[in-house]
Write an enzyme that holds these catalytic residues in place. Sequence first.
Site, mmCIF file in Angstrom:
data_model
loop_
_atom_site.group_PDB
_atom_site.id
_atom_site.type_symbol
_atom_site.label_atom_id
_atom_site.label_comp_id
_atom_site.label_asym_id
_atom_site.label_seq_id
_atom_site.Cartn_x
_atom_site.Cartn_y
_atom_site.Cartn_z
ATOM 1 N N THR A 7 -2.752 6.747 1.379
ATOM 2 C CA THR A 7 -3.149 7.261 2.692
ATOM 3 C C THR A 7 -4.636 7.610 2.644
ATOM 4 O O THR A 7 -5.085 8.569 3.255
ATOM 5 C CB THR A 7 -2.255 8.439 3.101
ATOM 6 O OG1 THR A 7 -0.893 8.018 2.951
ATOM 7 C CG2 THR A 7 -2.440 8.822 4.560
ATOM 8 N N HIS A 8 -5.388 6.841 1.875
ATOM 9 C CA HIS A 8 -6.829 7.025 1.827
ATOM 10 C C HIS A 8 -7.497 5.932 2.654
ATOM 11 O O HIS A 8 -8.239 5.118 2.151
ATOM 12 C CB HIS A 8 -7.318 7.023 0.376
ATOM 13 C CG HIS A 8 -6.658 8.082 -0.466
ATOM 14 N ND1 HIS A 8 -6.621 8.055 -1.839
ATOM 15 C CD2 HIS A 8 -5.992 9.207 -0.108
ATOM 16 C CE1 HIS A 8 -5.960 9.113 -2.290
ATOM 17 N NE2 HIS A 8 -5.570 9.819 -1.255
ATOM 18 N N ASN A 9 -7.186 5.958 3.962
ATOM 19 C CA ASN A 9 -7.798 5.010 4.897
ATOM 20 C C ASN A 9 -9.165 5.572 5.253
ATOM 21 O O ASN A 9 -9.256 6.648 5.846
ATOM 22 C CB ASN A 9 -6.970 4.896 6.173
ATOM 23 C CG ASN A 9 -5.490 4.677 5.914
ATOM 24 O OD1 ASN A 9 -4.749 5.630 5.685
ATOM 25 N ND2 ASN A 9 -5.059 3.437 5.936
#
Lengths: 589, 456
Positions: free
Chosen positions: A514-516
């Site tokens: 979830t490191h967009n």
Amino acid sequence: MAKQQPRVDAVIVGLGWTGSIMGMELTDAGLNVLALERGADRTNEDFAYPKPADELEYGIRHTMMQKPKQSAVTIRRNLDERALPQRKLGAFLPGDGVGGAGAHWTGVLIRPTPTDLQLKTFADQAFEPGVLQEDMQIQDFGVTWDELEPHFTFFEKVCGQSGTTGNLNGSIKEGGDPFEGPRSEPYPLPALQDTQNTEMFEKAAKQLGYHPFPNPSANVSRAWTNPYGMQLGPCNYCGFCSRYGCLNYSKASPQTCILNALKQRSNFAYRTNANVTRVELAPDGKTATGVTYIDDNGEEIFQPADMVILASYSLNNVRLMLNSGIGQMYDPIARTGTVGRNYAYQIGGGINLYFDDIEFNPFATAGATGKMFNDFSPGNFDSAQYGFIGGAKMHSSQASGTPIKTPLPKNAPKWGQGYKDALQKYYGHHMKLSMTGSVMSYRSNMLDLDPTWKDPYGMPLLRMTFDWKENEHRLSRFMRDRLSEIADILKPDYRDEGFQLEGSHFKVTSYVSTHNVGGAVMGTDPSNSALNRYLQSWDVHNVFVPGGNAFPQNFQANPTDLIGALTYWSAKKIREDYLKNPGPLMSRS
Amino acid sequence: MTARHLIPLLAGSAIVLANQAFGADDDTVQRGAYLARAGDCVACHTAPGGKPFAGGLPIESPFGTIYSTNITPDKKAGIGNYSEAEFAAALRQGERADGANLYPAMPYPSYAKLTDDDVHALYVYFMQSVKPVAEQPPETDLGFPFNQRWGISAWNWLFADADTFQPNASYDQLTDRGRYLVEGLGHCGSCHTPRGFAEQEKALDGDSEDYLAGANLNGWWAPSLRGGDDGDGRGIEGWDSQAIVDYLKTGRNAHATVGGEMTSVVANSTTHLTDKDLMGIAQYLKSLSANPAGDGATTADQRQQATDETAAHLQAAKNLSDGERLYIDNCAACHLDDGNGAERVFPPINGNSLANADDPTGLIHTILAGAKPPATPTIPAQLPMPGFGWRLSDDEVATLATFVRGAWGNDGGAVTADQVAKVRASIDDAPLDKAVDPNGELNHDDGESHAANGAQ
């Protein structure tokens, strides 16, 4: 005509980490601040012991996450494919409600290196022309280590960061990361306890000449009272961190670190179930007049404000800018526009090791439990000879011991008696060697508005165009080989692995990270950044956009520490200069 | 957009405006507001969810339910027609303007110590700064003979003839100021001094060893506040002055976290006092000789040995009793194997006065319904202890409470399922932690939607 609310000095869209930080800073400055949160309220009571320890509810059914109906993006892997909307969360899990992803994150709180912040400058020095991919668009952040260092230090105190100092004002300390940028102060708290896997990993890594150190953690190792008077309890190693609210008030989150303090302030207020659909602009398009949101009755409401802080998830920040006409939408063919440009991500990979005779007790652990080494970050090794730029944190972490997600050998049955037998045989006998790698930015990895798909309010969905590129495949290959050498030393009874090697493509159905990041990046040149180096829109000066969206490319670690520091950095500039003289903080020329 | 819009709004501007409307002397009003905090008037004179000082809070007494009165300056429903002398008589002698006696739920035997100056400041504050509210709280209607208010005169004659505060030169000035606050406005004795046959406080000042010696308050043990050094360690004997200040200022210190009725006292009163006044209070409490240790009291060494034994047994996790299992599954994550918790964050239950009280009601209540420290200005964190009533049966709570009361060096005695059932039946949803903002707004902690304060 939409219903109109009374004007406020500043409206904050989203009440997670960045919204909470901005709330503190702007109320400190005396502003009248309102936060609008799309999801529900969440307080410490929502995380009351032992309710969060429910893997089916939180780990599998994603109770803390946004639902596709609220926030689906459409996804394609290249400019020629037709993007389709997410029907189910998979590769990434943005948080829902007050606290945002800051309530359900794992709690790894690590800084980038000084080089990571100036990667373009580094690349120009370290790589011969033609070595790197032609379509790569890496850039400097436009802010330096020295400028951000005090903000890292403060945010880490807010979080009660636990770890071992490696570089204190240039002096290298035993047990810490010798490659970290100089810290002005030691870690606020000592590192978490080691587990069996971390001890094994550390020994093997040292044997190979690497420099392992404890994962920097926001699961606090001791009771902590932060600068706001907020308190965290000592972590009890229950193993319910990533995807869960912390049942022991031990994981730094907006709830544990900021919100009670913020809510005490009479010049702060917040509304939940207030879904901001766009920022409204003055007729000349140069300033925002406020935001329009949909309340829980489905009514459209205009909230006038003198400043707008877009503090929602990185992807939604970009979408709000695009749907509001703030800046120009990026076009990869014409190479115009900056909003949506330089979307990047995180690459992972790992080797599972199974030992018949070793008990790892994975149920006694914290999300950030583990050791890592930083020997393969840009500037710490010569990657030019392997034809890639970037790096990876190499680690062995033991984030959880929940049963459903127990890793089993690839050949184990997925259901029935065979599955049960395998679970019984392998539970607690597994450790993992992992890499968390950087992802560069490229011409065709990008965000824009989907021409077809719309949300229930008729607003276009965000379209993501993303795939792994050759640079990241090469990086994965290199890191895989290094981890294999560690695995060889450890001699497991069985091992299998998963990496994004040559020819692999981005898959949206299973979890990646979830490191967009990126999409509305910061910089010093308005032709390649949507925000200036103070996270202010180049085009609409009273709109600030703190978040992972500001990263021009991703570095080889977790983004939260940098996001926090950048938000304080931006807030400082707002307080010191912008409020006195509202206008562009950098000139476009 | 103009810069003008960004000019800061002053927090607290509402008070300033209200004062100007009456042309009051700001200093006096503010001193009165501070004294009203010290007296915690708002706690009893505000109904749950009601307007500040408008009364209507039901107070259970052994004689029936007494409703607090409206003390806003409304001329009909409140005290708007009171002269300063009438106000002083109500405060210090418990005498209404119409000559009738107030019930001594109003701590006028303590307030009798108030100086004329302070009564004046309070009067100015209530008349000129508190918003009048026209709501009439329910009439108190006790059964015979307690509805005969004239009877209180005899009670007053017997128990309430304390004099105005007289400085005592044997105390330094700060400590003597603390004595004034404790014995007077703070009315600490209302809860912490044991009561006699007529429900009178057995002592109203530190001259008696009964004063602040600890009392049972509807089943909750309000511990001894006699802070001298040689007691059995179950009150505040082991606390130094700074620990007492921290407790009153923030609701927590190394020894304890506030719970029960005291939660609202911290939130509405003591957290708003100056550090200096709190230090005066602390020093005065430390000057009171501790209660004599009871028969069979243990030494610190004995308690440490017992602590080590329990902790080792829990850690070994062999042959655990049901009580030990329940403790490990429900409590140990925060309070840990040694029962000592984590300093200032999770309070110790090892040696805790509530856990060891003769009457286990407070402990049972806390296990069933949980507890939540107040959000104070310096420590706003609220780390609620969850209630366990939803997942533990009466039997289990009794077993757990019995273990807690006997573990480490605790010696509280066994708890029965019947006792738990009784407490469970008495628990209502009234939260103990809600702070009241006397400026008018309830200080909500959360909720679906709040208007922007002052945005209009």
